[in-house]
Design a protein around this motif. Structure first.
Motif: not given
Length: 829
Positions: A210, A207-208, A212-216, A80-81
């Motif tokens: 991780a 963290r980048r 995330s649905p923002a950048h699957p 999750s970062g």
């Protein structure tokens, strides 16, 4: 340049690591396992108090239901970062292996902090060696090894900085108990230095990456044979770069804090011909011994491995003197069936490849095992390894520290070699678990280490009996840093806080000639000499010891402190050891009391202040006679005891387990049952005494006793003809047993003094308030009588089971206990 805000503190290895790990992470997924538990406990405590990390947030500390759960939570937090960590050891680390392979395979920065410990094989052991971390070496985690409390503190930060840049996750480990529980003086890393070591751009990169649905992305795929191999090789450049990244982090740390580290540290003669290679606390013993021998002109040296994985051949060879002709590689683990232990194999491979490439000639290399399950490893053993290297045909695959009369792998060593500075004061304290001895000695270490220009070390030997067995505290004090991760063998001061230890332990074995001996004894100063066993008397006279005595147990009881004799005996130590001026020491002790007990109320503080004053009033030096005329000690176990008990169990009970040869140990770990019956720990101050006239023969005391110490029998009256004078009995008070007598017998030497039997007894005297059919009395008053009574009681036949009523407690009390004399804490079932 070292940061001006650095401070010197005294703490153990677990605290030193937790201090860094907590400040560098946002999530701690924990599950306690000895000896790593204090790291998790401290993190949990700090989080509950709202202590922030270097990022200004309070880390989330979550205890899971298993080590596998902790590893899964760690894996999830990292994906999750978050910056996340965990603390573990032994089987706990092995339960994390599936997640560790995934964390490493996904190139996820993280540090797992390990207090390295034995794995359960033929037997479980809670003590330290490298078997657990060696079982994890194929996970893909880098492995950084600390040899001391200071190193454990510093390398925790270096590992975190290196993992963020390399993306390779790290195991940062120290030796369980030997380093994790050793108290020593260290210089704390300031938070500013920690912040300077952690590159915020690398944290943002983590963290980048991780999920995330923002950048699957899809992570955790399954491969077929056509692609898995290639994918597995993609990480090679990251591992190749890791040694250089770790060294770069070490160099940056040196610039910030002034303490310099290398991947491989060499110390010794610049043209050494014989070298020992090791890692962990054993490397510090090897280094100090090599330096002492080199100062005498011997061409020897020690090479410490800090970064074990990835193993950098380049850095190893550059640290190795070109003059070396013979190398001994010491592993603190055993790999059955292998060509050699792990570190040995890495060293041989590295040297063989270098020789094959024409880089340097191949020296002779031998491997050896040492220190399994915290087995002692001291300078005499290191010197023996150097001596073995000097032989024309040195033994390969050797062991040191044991007597292997089966495989004949062991080499002899000097048990008395002493390389410590004469300015170091050394002290050994024998205490009973839960009597406060260890806590008092930890305070003493901190008191002395807080004096500017002074250093202190404390190491505490615990038994798996916990509060029901002896603890042995090993303390060192001096004006130079103390680098001696081994037990005190030449003591200036010896204290025995439990008189009964004299009957089975050689408490004066470590006492130097002219040393001081302090004894807690239930005897007056003019009577104590005659009560000493003759071997103790002889040792006192032969070594010209100063002998002091105090009845600390009586003083503590009179002051309402119960079994806590720590404050009294700590005061005596400072009063007669000379490590501090008496008045200064008393003031420091009272300040420590206020700090420790202030939150518990003024009454407790005043009780402990009174204990300090009473200690000085009741402490006496004993004038020594010319001759030793005490009683000879009987054997610990009877001559008719089973062979195993006499050859193995008895030596373990006498604290001489190190002398047991390999041939005496069961090959598959199968021990005979019932050996606790021979132990006779004698740990209780007060024991139960039975009043046959008041007893209602209900069996309550027998059924509640957690240690099977209270036994009941009924028998025919004529059996009493052979009984000793005063043997207690009563007429059986139930129908159907004409002419039968009843006896309740207490095994006083096996009793722990918990008093549960008294609390459960319903037979209260109508004329004497507080008197029951079972009362607690001073053991010294009844022990001789009860030994005679017990000897006769055991000749009485066991009751006929056909006549025992299994349906009620009154009947069950007559059954023979098949689990007896538990080694657990007092009152614990």
């Amino acid at each position: 340049m070292a940061d001006a805000t650095e401070t010197t503190e005294t703490m153990d290895g677990n605290t030193a690591v937790a201090h860094v790990a907590y400040r560098l992470n946002e999530v701690c997924a924990i599950f306690p396992i000895t000896p790593s538990s204090p790291m998790a406990e401290l993190a949990d405590e700090w989080s509950s108090r709202g202590v922030t990390n270097i990022f200004g947030t309070v880390p989330v500390v979550q205890e899971m239901q298993s080590e596998g759960g902790a590893a899964g939570a760690l894996h999830g937090a990292l994906q999750s970062g978050a910056l996340a960590t965990t603390f573990t050891a032994s089987q706990g680390l092995l339960l994390m292996l599936p997640n560790m392979f995934k964390i490493a395979g996904e190139l996820t920065p993280a540090v797992i902090h390990v207090a390295a410990r034995s794995l359960a094989t033929q037997a479980l052991s809670i003590f330290g060696d490298h078997q657990d971390v060696m079982a994890a070496r194929s996970t893909g985690f880098a492995m950084l090894s600390a040899a001391s409390v200071q190193e454990a503190h510093d390398l925790a930060l270096i590992a975190q900085a290196a993992t963020l840049k390399s993306r390779v996750p790290f195991i940062h480990f120290m030796d369980g108990f030997r380093t994790s529980h050793e108290l020593n003086s260290l210089t704390l890393i300031p938070d500013d230095a920690m912040r300077a070591m952690i590159d915020e751009d690398l944290v943002r990169d983590h963290r980048r990456r991780a999920l995330s649905p923002a950048h699957p992305v899809v992570r955790g795929t399954a491969h077929n044979p056509d692609t898995f191999f290639q994918a597995r090789e993609t990480a090679n450049p990251y591992y190749a770069a890791t040694p250089g990244i770790v060294q770069e982090a070490m160099d940056r740390f040196a610039a910030l804090c002034g303490r310099s580290y290398r991947l491989f540290r060499y110390d010794g003669h610049p043209e050494a011909e014989r070298i020992v290679v090791a890692m962990g606390s054993g490397a510090e013993v090897a280094r100090e011994t090599a330096l002492a021998m080199a100062a005498r002109g011997e061409k020897v040296g020690a090479l410490q491995v800090l970064l074990y994985r990835p193993f950098s051949a380049e850095h190893f060879l550059s640290a190795l003197p070109a003059s070396v002709r013979a190398i001994a590689v010491l592993d603190r683990c055993k790999e059955p069936g292998g060509a050699g232990e792990p570190l040995y194999q890495d060293v041989v491979t590295t040297l063989a490849q270098a020789a094959a490439g024409g880089g340097r000639p191949m020296p002779r290399v031998i491997g050896g095992r040492y220190g399994l399950s915290s087995k002692e490893f001291h300078p005499g053993m290191v010197a023996a390894v150097f001596a073995e290297l000097d032989r024309p045909a040195p033994k390969d695959g050797f062991t040191i520290g044991i007597d292997d009369d089966v495989g004949h792998t062991s080499i002899d060593f000097d048990r008395d070699l002493d390389i410590e500075p004469q300015t170091t004061t050394r002290a050994v304290f024998f205490g009973l678990g839960a009597d406060g001895t260890v806590g008092a000695n930890k305070n003493s270490v901190k008191i002395l280490a807080d004096i500017p220009g002074h250093y202190a070390q404390g190491y505490f030997v615990y038994d798996s009996h916990k509060s029901g067995a002896e603890t042995i505290s090993h303390l060192r004090f001096g004006t130079t840093p103390i680098r001696a991760p081994y037990l005190v063998r030449h003591a200036d001061f010896v204290a025995c806080h439990k008189f009964d230890f004299l009957r089975r332990l050689d408490v004066l074995k470590t006492a130097k000639p002219g040393a001081t001996f302090l004894l807690n004894a239930p005897y007056a100063p003019d009577a104590v000499w005659d009560a000493l066993p003759r071997p103790i008397q002889k040792r006192i006279l032969e070594r010209r010891l100063r002998f002091f005595v105090i009845d600390a147990t009586r003083v503590a009881q009179e002051l309402g402190l119960g079994p806590r004799i720590n404050t009294i005996l700590q005061t005596c130590f400072f009063a007669i050891s000379g490590v501090l001026p008496r008045e200064e020491a008393i003031g420091a002790i009272k300040h420590a009391i206020e700090k420790a007990y202030g939150r518990k109320g003024a009454a407790l503080v005043e009780k402990n202040f009174a204990a300090v004053d009473a200690a000085l009033e009741n402490l006496h030096e004993v004038a020594l006679p010319q001759d030793a005329d005490g009683v000879e000690l009987p054997p610990l176990v009877d001559a008719d005891a089973p062979d195993f008990v006499r050859k193995v169990t008895a030596l373990m009970m006498a604290g001489r387990g190190d002398e047991i040869p390999v041939s005496a140990m069961p090959v598959d770990g199968s021990f005979p049952p019932g050996t606790t019956a021979y132990e006779k720990r004698n740990i209780a101050v007060e024991v139960p005494r039975w009043d046959p006239d008041l007893c209602i023969q209900c069996g309550q005391c027998s059924i509640v006793c957690p240690h099977s110490v209270i036994r009941a029998k009924y028998y025919q009256e004529e059996a009493l003809e052979a009984a000793p004078d005063g043997f207690p009995s009563a007429e059986v008070n139930t129908r159907g047993f004409p002419g039968s007598r009843f006896t309740l017998q207490i095994h006083v030497e096996d009793c722990t003094g918990c008093g549960i039997c008294v609390e459960s007894c319903p037979a209260v005297s109508p004329t004497e308030p507080g008197h029951r059919a079972i009362d607690m009395v001073d053991k010294q008053v009844v022990i001789d009588t009860e030994r005679r009574n017990l000897a006769f009681f055991e000749t009485l036949p066991l009751p006929d089971r056909a006549r025992v009523n299994f349906s009620n407690v009154r009947g069950v009390q007559f059954l023979e206990p098949l689990f007896e004399f538990s080694g657990a804490c007092a009152g614990c079932g």
